[in-house]
Every structure is written in C-alpha cells, then in structure tokens.
Scaffold this motif. Structure first.
Motif: not given
Length: 82
Positions: A20-28, A36-43, A45-51
């Motif tokens: 997600g971080i890699g896709a966000g950086y590459a998207g910017v 950027l959408i891939i980075a958002l989806l990874c974020a 899923v990451c937030a859901l797993l943390q919850a």
C-alpha cells in the motif's frame, strides 16, 4: 474452533501495508489514479485487520479479568438460628 491470535492480524496488516505504501508513493510520483486506488484499498484492509486485532486483544484481556472474579458465597442467615 480456535480463535486466531491478535498478532496474526497485526502481521496481516503489515503484509498489506507494505504494498500500500509502495503503491501510494508510485501513484503520487507517476500521477496514476489506479495506483492511488490500490493504496487506498490496502489502507482500508490494513485498518480493518488492525481493528480486528484490537478487538481480539481487548476481548482476551477482558476474559482474563472476568475469569478471576468468582461469585460471592451466599450470606449466612443468622435469623434462622434464633
């Protein structure tokens, strides 16, 4: 069925955070909306797993606290002896 440990959900979150971080950086850098959408989806899923990990950890802690509480013994009724 055995419950999964909260640390496994944290590990899954870390697995999704890296791409997600890699896709966000590459998207910017490239201006790609798809990345950027891939980075958002990874974020997401990451937030859901943390919850889920937080909920499991709190549930385990509460269960440990409640297991130490024993029901009080019934009070002796001294009036019956009179």
């Amino acid at each position: 069925m055995k419950r999964l440990s909260p640390s496994l959900f944290n590990l899954g979150s870390a697995v999704f955070a890296g791409p997600g971080i890699g896709a966000g950086y590459a998207g910017v850098i490239t201006g790609s909306m798809i990345l950027l959408i891939i980075a958002l989806l990874c974020a997401l899923v990451c937030a859901l797993l943390q919850a889920i990990a937080f909920q499991r950890a709190v549930g385990d802690r509460l269960e440990a606290i409640l297991s130490g509480i024993r029901p009080a013994a019934p009070a002796d009724d001294d009036l019956r002896r009179l």
